[in-house]
Scaffold this active site. Structure first.
Site, PDB file in Angstrom:
ATOM      1  N   GLY A  28       0.806  -1.216   0.000  1.00 44.20           N
ATOM      2  CA  GLY A  28       0.000   0.000   0.000  1.00 44.20           C
ATOM      3  C   GLY A  28       0.835   1.259   0.000  1.00 44.20           C
ATOM      4  O   GLY A  28       0.556   2.216  -0.738  1.00 44.20           O
ATOM      5  N   CYS A  29       1.859   1.274   0.821  1.00 39.69           N
ATOM      6  CA  CYS A  29       2.717   2.464   0.935  1.00 39.69           C
ATOM      7  C   CYS A  29       3.502   2.703  -0.353  1.00 39.69           C
ATOM      8  O   CYS A  29       3.701   3.848  -0.758  1.00 39.69           O
ATOM      9  CB  CYS A  29       3.653   2.325   2.122  1.00 39.69           C
ATOM     10  SG  CYS A  29       2.776   2.209   3.694  1.00 39.69           S
ATOM     11  N   THR A  30       3.917   1.637  -0.996  1.00 38.89           N
ATOM     12  CA  THR A  30       4.640   1.763  -2.265  1.00 38.89           C
ATOM     13  C   THR A  30       3.723   2.316  -3.346  1.00 38.89           C
ATOM     14  O   THR A  30       4.103   3.244  -4.074  1.00 38.89           O
ATOM     15  CB  THR A  30       5.229   0.403  -2.691  1.00 38.89           C
ATOM     16  OG1 THR A  30       6.129  -0.043  -1.678  1.00 38.89           O
ATOM     17  CG2 THR A  30       5.947   0.500  -4.022  1.00 38.89           C
ATOM     18  N   ALA A  67       3.217   6.030  -2.732  1.00 40.94           N
ATOM     19  CA  ALA A  67       4.394   6.831  -3.068  1.00 40.94           C
ATOM     20  C   ALA A  67       4.587   6.932  -4.580  1.00 40.94           C
ATOM     21  O   ALA A  67       4.940   7.996  -5.099  1.00 40.94           O
ATOM     22  CB  ALA A  67       5.644   6.246  -2.407  1.00 40.94           C
TER      23      ALA A  67
END
Length: 82
Positions: free
Chosen positions: A11-13, A16
């Site tokens: 999710g964070c990738t 970003a």
């Protein structure tokens, strides 16, 4: 300013990468996108290089900013606290 829990997770990738792709649009509006997580500068550098990220990432290893925004809280899942 966007907060995320950890570099190099799915999710964070995706988040970003999305912010990096939209960075020119934000800049046209005079906005600066900054991601903040408790990861180290070294880990941020690896994360940015691995995915060719163009957004700025800030390390809050001591979680001072995260705590000011009340984002670091105890969670519970299946009876386990973390």
């Amino acid at each position: 300013l966007y907060f995320y829990p950890q570099d190099d997770t799915t999710g964070c990738t995706n988040e970003a990468i999305g912010f990096s792709q939209l960075k020119p649009e934000f800049e046209k509006l005079g906005a600066v996108v900054i991601g903040l997580s408790p990861d180290s500068v070294r880990k941020h550098d690896k994360f940015k290089a691995k995915y060719d990220l163009t957004v700025d990432l800030v390390a809050d290893e001591e979680r001072k900013v995260i705590e000011v925004y009340h984002l670091w809280v105890e969670k519970q899942l299946y009876g386990r606290r973390y």
